[in-house]
Design an enzyme around this catalytic site. Structure first.
Site, PDB file in Angstrom:
ATOM      1  N   ASN A   1       0.875  -1.172   0.000  1.00 35.96           N
ATOM      2  CA  ASN A   1       0.000   0.000   0.000  1.00 35.96           C
ATOM      3  C   ASN A   1       0.911   1.220   0.000  1.00 35.96           C
ATOM      4  OD1 ASN A   1      -1.748   2.094   0.545  1.00 35.96           O
ATOM      5  ND2 ASN A   1      -2.208   1.452   2.651  1.00 35.96           N
ATOM      6  N   TRP A   2       0.993   1.858  -1.165  1.00 28.97           N
ATOM      7  CA  TRP A   2       1.920   2.999  -1.294  1.00 28.97           C
ATOM      8  C   TRP A   2       1.385   4.268  -0.643  1.00 28.97           C
ATOM      9  CZ3 TRP A   2       4.095   2.787  -7.030  1.00 28.97           C
ATOM     10  CH2 TRP A   2       5.045   1.767  -7.099  1.00 28.97           C
ATOM     11  N   LYS A   3       0.108   4.251  -0.255  1.00 27.26           N
ATOM     12  CA  LYS A   3      -0.509   5.455   0.332  1.00 27.26           C
ATOM     13  C   LYS A   3      -0.285   6.640  -0.614  1.00 27.26           C
ATOM     14  CE  LYS A   3      -0.022   3.280   4.794  1.00 27.26           C
ATOM     15  NZ  LYS A   3       0.090   3.391   6.228  1.00 27.26           N
TER      16      LYS A   3
ATOM     17  N   HIS B   1      -9.458   1.527   4.987  1.00 23.27           N
ATOM     18  CA  HIS B   1      -8.173   1.637   5.688  1.00 23.27           C
ATOM     19  C   HIS B   1      -8.342   2.582   6.871  1.00 23.27           C
ATOM     20  CE1 HIS B   1      -4.012   2.679   6.551  1.00 23.27           C
ATOM     21  NE2 HIS B   1      -3.685   1.552   5.946  1.00 23.27           N
TER      22      HIS B   1
ATOM     23  N   GLU C   1      -5.465  -4.919  10.716  1.00 24.15           N
ATOM     24  CA  GLU C   1      -4.419  -3.920  10.914  1.00 24.15           C
ATOM     25  C   GLU C   1      -4.639  -3.187  12.240  1.00 24.15           C
ATOM     26  OE1 GLU C   1      -2.427  -2.775   6.997  1.00 24.15           O
ATOM     27  OE2 GLU C   1      -4.150  -1.454   7.226  1.00 24.15           O
TER      28      GLU C   1
ATOM     29  N   GLY D   1       2.731   1.987  10.797  1.00 20.67           N
ATOM     30  CA  GLY D   1       3.716   3.048  10.630  1.00 20.67           C
ATOM     31  C   GLY D   1       4.476   3.402  11.899  1.00 20.67           C
TER      32      GLY D   1
ATOM     33  N   SER E   1       3.552  -2.448  10.269  1.00 20.17           N
ATOM     34  CA  SER E   1       5.005  -2.545  10.452  1.00 20.17           C
ATOM     35  C   SER E   1       5.590  -3.891  10.016  1.00 20.17           C
ATOM     36  CB  SER E   1       5.390  -2.220  11.896  1.00 20.17           C
ATOM     37  OG  SER E   1       4.990  -0.898  12.224  1.00 20.17           O
TER      38      SER E   1
ATOM     39  N   GLY F   1       2.765  -1.194   4.264  1.00 22.73           N
ATOM     40  CA  GLY F   1       2.850   0.223   3.938  1.00 22.73           C
ATOM     41  C   GLY F   1       4.290   0.626   3.671  1.00 22.73           C
ATOM     42  N   GLY F   2       4.936   1.182   4.676  1.00 26.02           N
ATOM     43  CA  GLY F   2       6.285   1.745   4.551  1.00 26.02           C
ATOM     44  C   GLY F   2       7.278   0.862   3.813  1.00 26.02           C
TER      45      GLY F   2
END
Ligand code: PGA
Length: 241
Positions: A9-11, A96, A165, A171, A204, A225-226
């Site tokens: 998920n690149w956000k 999300h 999540e 994050g 994470s 994500g990150g």
């Protein structure tokens, strides 16, 4: 059979140029990953066309990060399912926690988005999870069951992915212990009528903890994500042993 799905998920990260650069680096690093692992990239709307073209003939599946419930209309800033399928999108993240927290997404709007996605043949990834405060108050499971009960009204479980999540693990670098994530995902699974729904963990996830997470019996994949922003990191996750 539950499918293993590793989704990034690149956000709100990466211009088209950056997305192209990522793909050039990433694609060559996942050639040896087992075929039965579905690799999905959920990218910003402006990247969809570019990424779609670069995925041609490649094993990566395209995902978006939101979808509106109407086919078209006066909904400034929104996007419809047919706009997504037209450019080759297969998956879409719905509900999300960042959408719920910053953009007023509710279980009711989540429910409408899920139904619209499925009606157009998109596979929604429904995100559920509790805040730190809710966990500390001992109501994590109740919150999640509520999100499922309200979010899944009238939603088919045939083409559906769920991502657990815990919000406090997103994050923050603070991963939910894999045994605990497995336990909560077991609770989620017990709410479902279709035993084949893929349930992911998100929060994470990194190359250093992916093997332990995927070794858990209830966890069928991850939403990242990150660590999906750097090609080598995300490849390290996709290639877990
Ligand atoms: P993170 O984000 O991997 O950066 O914690 C996960 C998510 O928001 O889906």
């Amino acid at each position: 059979m539950r499918k293993v799905i590793i989704a990034g998920n690149w956000k709100m990260y990466k211009t088209q140029g950056e997305a192209t650069e990522f793909l050039m680096e990433f694609s060559s690093q996942i050639d040896d990953a087992p075929e039965d692992r579905e690799v999905v990239l959920c990218v910003p709307f402006t990247d969809l066309t570019t990424v779609s073209k670069s995925l041609h003939g490649n094993r990566i599946r395209l995902g978006a990060q939101n979808v509106h419930w109407e086919e078209c209309g006066a909904y400034t800033g929104e996007i419809s399912a047919s706009m997504l399928t037209e450019v080759g999108v297969r998956y879409v993240i719905v509900g999300h926690s960042e959408r719920r927290q910053y953009f007023g997404e509710t279980d009711e709007t989540v429910n409408m988005r899920l139904k619209a996605a499925q009606a157009s043949g998109l596979i929604p990834i429904l995100c559920v999870g509790e805040t730190k405060q809710q966990r500390d108050a001992g109501i994590a499971e109740k919150v999640i069951i509520n999100q499922l009960n309200n979010g899944l009204i009238g939603v088919s479980q045939a083409k559906l992915v769920i991502a657990y999540e815990p919000i406090w693990a997103i994050g923050t670098g603070e991963t939910c212990e894999s045994a605990e994530a497995n336990r909560v995902i077991g609770v989620i699974r017990a709410q479902l009528t279709n035993p084949d729904v893929t349930i992911q963990y998100g929060g994470s996830v990194k190359p250093s903890n992916i093997a332990e997470i995927m070794a858990q019996p209830h966890i069928d994949g991850v939403l990242v994500g990150g660590a999906s922003l750097a090609a080598t990191d995300f490849a390290g996750i996709v290639n877990y042993k």
